[in-house]
Design a protein around this motif. Sequence first.
Motif, PDB file in Angstrom:
ATOM      1  N   UNK A 180       0.834  -1.196   0.000  1.00  0.00           N
ATOM      2  CA  UNK A 180       0.000   0.000   0.000  1.00  0.00           C
ATOM      3  C   UNK A 180       0.873   1.251   0.000  1.00  0.00           C
ATOM      4  N   UNK A 181       0.329   2.338  -0.542  1.00  0.00           N
ATOM      5  CA  UNK A 181       1.068   3.596  -0.584  1.00  0.00           C
ATOM      6  C   UNK A 181       1.212   4.209   0.799  1.00  0.00           C
ATOM      7  N   UNK A 182       0.158   4.122   1.580  1.00  0.00           N
ATOM      8  CA  UNK A 182       0.199   4.730   2.908  1.00  0.00           C
ATOM      9  C   UNK A 182       1.082   3.909   3.838  1.00  0.00           C
ATOM     10  N   UNK A 183       1.863   4.597   4.669  1.00  0.00           N
ATOM     11  CA  UNK A 183       2.734   3.933   5.635  1.00  0.00           C
ATOM     12  C   UNK A 183       2.362   4.357   7.049  1.00  0.00           C
ATOM     13  N   UNK A 184       2.829   3.588   8.021  1.00  0.00           N
ATOM     14  CA  UNK A 184       2.523   3.848   9.418  1.00  0.00           C
ATOM     15  C   UNK A 184       3.785   4.342  10.119  1.00  0.00           C
ATOM     16  N   UNK A 185       3.822   5.584  10.588  1.00  0.00           N
ATOM     17  CA  UNK A 185       4.997   6.067  11.334  1.00  0.00           C
ATOM     18  C   UNK A 185       5.184   5.266  12.620  1.00  0.00           C
ATOM     19  N   UNK A 186       6.408   4.935  12.932  1.00  0.00           N
ATOM     20  CA  UNK A 186       6.672   4.167  14.147  1.00  0.00           C
ATOM     21  C   UNK A 186       6.174   4.910  15.391  1.00  0.00           C
ATOM     22  N   UNK A 187       6.266   6.240  15.383  1.00  0.00           N
ATOM     23  CA  UNK A 187       5.836   7.014  16.547  1.00  0.00           C
ATOM     24  C   UNK A 187       4.339   6.906  16.803  1.00  0.00           C
ATOM     25  N   UNK A 188       3.573   6.439  15.804  1.00  0.00           N
ATOM     26  CA  UNK A 188       2.125   6.305  15.972  1.00  0.00           C
ATOM     27  C   UNK A 188       1.745   5.053  16.758  1.00  0.00           C
ATOM     28  N   UNK A 189       2.661   4.101  16.883  1.00  0.00           N
ATOM     29  CA  UNK A 189       2.347   2.821  17.511  1.00  0.00           C
ATOM     30  C   UNK A 189       2.322   2.924  19.027  1.00  0.00           C
ATOM     31  N   UNK A 230      -6.300   3.332   8.600  1.00  0.00           N
ATOM     32  CA  UNK A 230      -7.588   3.972   8.310  1.00  0.00           C
ATOM     33  C   UNK A 230      -7.789   5.256   9.100  1.00  0.00           C
ATOM     34  N   UNK A 231      -6.775   5.605   9.940  1.00  0.00           N
ATOM     35  CA  UNK A 231      -6.854   6.797  10.787  1.00  0.00           C
ATOM     36  C   UNK A 231      -8.082   6.750  11.685  1.00  0.00           C
ATOM     37  N   UNK A 232      -8.375   5.545  12.164  1.00  0.00           N
ATOM     38  CA  UNK A 232      -9.502   5.362  13.086  1.00  0.00           C
ATOM     39  C   UNK A 232      -8.990   5.446  14.521  1.00  0.00           C
ATOM     40  N   UNK A 233      -9.898   5.672  15.458  1.00  0.00           N
ATOM     41  CA  UNK A 233      -9.509   5.740  16.862  1.00  0.00           C
ATOM     42  C   UNK A 233      -9.485   4.336  17.446  1.00  0.00           C
ATOM     43  N   UNK A 234      -8.595   4.153  18.435  1.00  0.00           N
ATOM     44  CA  UNK A 234      -8.489   2.875  19.126  1.00  0.00           C
ATOM     45  C   UNK A 234      -9.129   3.005  20.503  1.00  0.00           C
ATOM     46  N   UNK A 235      -9.940   2.033  20.871  1.00  0.00           N
ATOM     47  CA  UNK A 235     -10.574   2.056  22.178  1.00  0.00           C
ATOM     48  C   UNK A 235     -10.155   0.819  22.953  1.00  0.00           C
ATOM     49  N   UNK A 236      -9.915   1.022  24.242  1.00  0.00           N
ATOM     50  CA  UNK A 236      -9.544  -0.101  25.081  1.00  0.00           C
ATOM     51  C   UNK A 236      -8.060  -0.412  24.983  1.00  0.00           C
ATOM     52  N   UNK A 237      -7.635  -1.412  25.703  1.00  0.00           N
ATOM     53  CA  UNK A 237      -6.237  -1.815  25.726  1.00  0.00           C
ATOM     54  C   UNK A 237      -6.035  -3.009  24.812  1.00  0.00           C
ATOM     55  N   UNK A 238      -5.082  -2.900  23.919  1.00  0.00           N
ATOM     56  CA  UNK A 238      -4.809  -4.006  23.011  1.00  0.00           C
ATOM     57  C   UNK A 238      -3.995  -5.075  23.719  1.00  0.00           C
ATOM     58  N   UNK A 239      -4.257  -6.354  23.461  1.00  0.00           N
ATOM     59  CA  UNK A 239      -3.553  -7.430  24.161  1.00  0.00           C
ATOM     60  C   UNK A 239      -2.142  -7.609  23.638  1.00  0.00           C
ATOM     61  N   UNK A 240      -1.292  -8.154  24.487  1.00  0.00           N
ATOM     62  CA  UNK A 240       0.038  -8.552  24.037  1.00  0.00           C
ATOM     63  C   UNK A 240      -0.101  -9.755  23.105  1.00  0.00           C
ATOM     64  N   UNK A 250      -2.867  -6.582  14.702  1.00  0.00           N
ATOM     65  CA  UNK A 250      -3.538  -6.276  13.444  1.00  0.00           C
ATOM     66  C   UNK A 250      -4.593  -5.191  13.570  1.00  0.00           C
ATOM     67  N   UNK A 251      -5.348  -5.207  14.681  1.00  0.00           N
ATOM     68  CA  UNK A 251      -6.406  -4.209  14.880  1.00  0.00           C
ATOM     69  C   UNK A 251      -5.800  -2.813  14.956  1.00  0.00           C
ATOM     70  N   UNK A 252      -4.714  -2.685  15.725  1.00  0.00           N
ATOM     71  CA  UNK A 252      -4.066  -1.375  15.869  1.00  0.00           C
ATOM     72  C   UNK A 252      -3.485  -0.894  14.542  1.00  0.00           C
ATOM     73  N   UNK A 253      -2.804  -1.781  13.833  1.00  0.00           N
ATOM     74  CA  UNK A 253      -2.186  -1.406  12.566  1.00  0.00           C
ATOM     75  C   UNK A 253      -3.240  -0.988  11.540  1.00  0.00           C
ATOM     76  N   UNK A 254      -4.334  -1.753  11.458  1.00  0.00           N
ATOM     77  CA  UNK A 254      -5.384  -1.429  10.508  1.00  0.00           C
ATOM     78  C   UNK A 254      -6.051  -0.098  10.862  1.00  0.00           C
ATOM     79  N   UNK A 255      -6.237   0.153  12.165  1.00  0.00           N
ATOM     80  CA  UNK A 255      -6.831   1.416  12.588  1.00  0.00           C
ATOM     81  C   UNK A 255      -5.945   2.602  12.208  1.00  0.00           C
TER      82      UNK A 255
END
Length: 329
Positions: free
Chosen positions: A114-123, A152-162, A144-149
């Motif tokens: 994909x053309x769009x990339x994810x900055x490391x600082x966003x993780x 898509x520039x979507x908001x993340x809710x809750x704590x993502x699991x390890x 995967x949920x965090x990366x896809x969000x």
Amino acid sequence: MVRAGDNNELISKWRGKQVASIGWPELGDPRQYASKESLLAKADLVYREEKPGTRLAWARQVWRYFNEVSLGDRVITYSKETREYMVGTVTQTHQFRPDIIDSNYPHVISVAWEEKRIPRDSLSPGAKNSLGGILTFFRVDNWGVELQALLEEASLEGTLPEPILVQDEMDEVEEYNHEDFIEKAKSMVEDRIDKLDPWQMQDLVAGLLEAMGYQVTVSPKGPDGGVDILAHRDVFGFEQPIIKVQVKHRHVASSGPEIQQLLGANPNGASCIFVSTGGFTAAAKSSARHNGMKLIDLSALVELVQDWYDKMPIEKQALIPLKRIYVPS
């Protein structure tokens, strides 16, 4: 996650050919093996100089790359120069093709990047830590949920699991434990450096030169004539070599014209160092080689910090506070 070569050198080739590839060519085409055990036996033979656990980890990664990657799977890789993650989708599964990218990386899957990339600082911190492992190929399903969000520039809710590792991954991480730890530490140092502002970055580079025994003069804020730092051995700046340094702290690669600007800046005849945390274009690298200029990207800067940190002035160490620890070899 698929690592783009030992030195992250495959990024542009992967994008151009729309693929991802891994190494261990000595194992040949996995299709020739009736079972994973047969492949492991081959690895014991061709890599007999390596530790048993290392041989096992290498063979397992090749087997899983061949056997577990499916059409439609999502793939992620990291560009050190831009500090961004590329994400794509598998369009063709494993091929043994030494001719596509490099004979040293013959295990190939086709990927629509994909053309769009994810900055490391966003993780999130957990995702940064997990994606910073040393293995060439491993699963990161739980992120995967965090990366896809983020795509898509979507908001993340809750704590993502390890992430939950399968047994093969646990064995591989155990074998590489100290190396994995070191690589993650380097990534965290990169994160610290990346948060500096341009003036702090100049001070950090000046501190490294001071640690090496140079007297330094840092240009004040404002137009600098193409030179950010002058370094010399003696107090008055007469003794050779005199070094002029340009520092670019950004995510954009430095270009050939910027290399030429430093070469032409006063003092003429001084040795040149160009520091660019965004890396360098091919033209910049070619021009630097032709003119004997030393280029330092973010990875090289981290190596220098690790080597010289203890000798840096205290106020320069304070820019990126680090603590020395020891791990089993």
